[in-house]
Design an enzyme around this catalytic site. Structure first.
Site, short mmCIF file in Angstrom:
data_model
loop_
_atom_site.label_atom_id
_atom_site.label_comp_id
_atom_site.label_asym_id
_atom_site.label_seq_id
_atom_site.Cartn_x
_atom_site.Cartn_y
_atom_site.Cartn_z
N ALA A 114 -2.29 -2.50 -1.45
CA ALA A 114 -0.60 -2.58 -1.23
C ALA A 114 0.37 -3.61 -1.85
CB ALA A 114 -0.57 -2.90 0.38
N GLY A 117 3.95 -4.38 -2.61
CA GLY A 117 4.44 -4.11 -1.25
C GLY A 117 5.72 -3.05 -1.34
N LYS A 119 5.76 0.20 -1.86
CA LYS A 119 5.42 1.26 -1.20
C LYS A 119 5.22 1.16 0.32
CE LYS A 119 4.03 3.49 -5.42
NZ LYS A 119 3.93 2.14 -6.26
N CYS A 237 0.70 4.70 -12.12
CA CYS A 237 1.84 4.68 -13.17
C CYS A 237 1.11 4.56 -14.55
CB CYS A 237 2.77 3.51 -12.86
SG CYS A 237 1.94 1.88 -12.98
#
Ligand code: SAM
Length: 312
Positions: A114, A117, A119, A237
Site C-alpha cells: 500500500a 498510499g 491508491k 509502473c
C-alpha cells in the site's frame, strides 16, 4: 512523437477526494477563480484536446470521473483545495487500479502493497469512507509517509498494518471478510516518466527483472488464495512484459478453474496488452504517447462463481 519528447507536455492530473467534496463542487470552486472548465474530454480526442489546454483551462478525464486534467506544470500544491485535501495530485495511470477494482461502499478491501498510499486513499475516496480498507506494507518508513497522506485525506475507514502480505493467513477471520484486493507490488519502475526521458532499453538488468517477476507472481498468487475475494487487480509502473503480461498469464494458467480475466474499460481506446499474449485484449498497457501517462500495466482477475462480468 516519442515518449521522451512528450514528457514535458504530459498534463498535470488532480484527483478529487470524494470524502471531502464532489467533482461538481471542486469544478465550481475552480471556476469561481480564474480557471475555465472545458468540459469532459471525449475518449477519441483525449490526447489532442488535453495537449491543447492553455494556461488556466482544465477538463475532466473521459474514463476516470474523479480526475481533472490541467496543463503541464500547473502547480496547485499550495492551492486551498489541495491544502484542505480536496484535490490530490496523482498520475492518470495511478488512478486506474482503484476504478477497476471498483469496490462498493460498505465492502472490505485489502491493499496488499500500500505505501505510500496513493491508491489506498483513492480506494477510501471511492468508498466515500464507508466500508473497510486494510492497507499493508512491509516497509515501516514508507508507512510513515502514508500516515500523513491518509490523515490529510480525512479517511477513517483505513487500517494501516505493518506486515508482509505473504505472512497473512488467507483462512484467518479478517482475511475471510476480504472481497477486493489490490496488488500493486514493487517493480522496476521502468514506466516512470523520469525513466522514460532517458533511454530505458539499455537499463534492463535481466536477473533483476526475473527476481521481480518471481516476487510479483508470489504476491498475486497469494491474493487469489483469499477464500471470499471476488476481484483482484494487478498493476505495475513497469514497461517490461516479464513483470506485466507474463506475470498475469502465468498466474492465470494456475487458477483458471476459479478466476477469469475481465476486460478492463471496454470502451478504452488506448493500448491493450502486447498482442502475442493470449489474453492481451483484457489488459491495459498505458504509455506517454497514447495515453499521456507514465508507462503502466493493469490486469483484472474475477472469481468465476461469483463473477462480476464487467469491470468499471
Ligand atoms: N500502491 C502504492 C501507491 O499507490 O502509493 C505503491 C506501492 S509500491 C509500487 C510497492 C510497495 O510494496 C512498497 O511500499 C513495498 O514496501 C511494498 N511491498 C513489497 N513487498 C511487500 C510484501 N511482501 N508485503 C507488503 N508490502 C510489500
Amino acid at each position: 512523437i516519442s515518449g521522451k519528447e512528450l514528457v514535458p507536455k504530459i498534463p498535470r492530473y488532480m484527483r478529487v477526494n470524494l470524502i471531502k467534496s464532489s467533482v461538481e463542487s471542486a469544478i465550481q470552486q475552480l471556476q469561481a477563480e480564474e480557471w475555465q472548465f472545458v468540459g469532459m474530454f471525449r475518449q477519441e480526442e483525449f490526447s489532442t484536446k488535453a495537449l491543447a489546454l492553455s494556461q488556466w483551462q482544465f477538463g475532466l478525464d473521459p474514463m476516470l470521473p474523479d480526475v481533472l486534467v490541467f496543463p503541464p506544470h500547473t502547480d496547485l500544491h499550495d492551492h486551498r483545495l489541495t491544502r484542505s485535501g480536496v484535490l490530490v495530485q496523482q498520475d492518470r495511470a495511478s488512478c486506474i487500479p482503484a476504478h477497476v477494482l471498483n469496490p462498493r461502499p460498505g465492502s472490505t478491501v485489502l491493499d496488499s502493497c500500500a505505501a505510500p498510499g496513493n491508491k489506498t486513499s483513492h480506494l477510501a475516496s471511492l468508498l466515500k469512507d464507508h466500508g473497510r480498507v486494510i492497507a499493508l506494507d512491509r516497509d515501516f518508513k514508507r508507512l510513515g509517509t502514508m500516515t500523513r497522506l491518509l490523515s490529510k485525506s480525512g479517511a477513517t475507514c483505513v487500517e494501516l498494518i505493518h506486515q508482509d502480505f505473504l505472512t497473512v493467513e488467507p483462512s484467518s477471520a479478517d482475511a475471510e471478510d476480504v472481497q477486493f484486493i489490490l496488488v500493486d507490488p514493487s517493480c522496476s519502475g521502468s514506466g516512470m516518466l523520469n525513466y522514460q526521458s532517458n533511454d530505458t532499453s539499455s537499463d534492463v538488468n535481466p536477473s533483476r527483472i526475473q527476481t521481480l517477476k518471481r516476487f510479483q507472481i508470489s504476491i498475486l498468487k497469494h491474493a487469489l488464495r483469499f477464500p471470499n475475494v471476488q476481484r483482484v487487480v494487478y498493476s505495475t509502473c513497469s514497461v517490461h512484459q516479464q513483470e506485466n503480461e507474463e506475470v498475469a498469464e502465468e498466474v492465470m494458467s494456475q487458477v483458471t478453474e476459479k478466476f477469469q480475466f475481465t476486460k478492463i474499460f471496454s470502451s478504452w481506446e488506448g493500448s491493450r496488452g502486447l498482442e502475442h499474449f493470449p489474453h492481451s485484449e483484457f489488459f491495459l498497457r498505458l504509455s506517454p504517447v497514447q495515453d499521456l501517462t507514465q508507462g503502466f500495466f493493469v490486469a483484472c482477475f474475477d472469481r468465476i462463481e461469483r463473477g462480476i462480468t464487467q469491470a468499471a
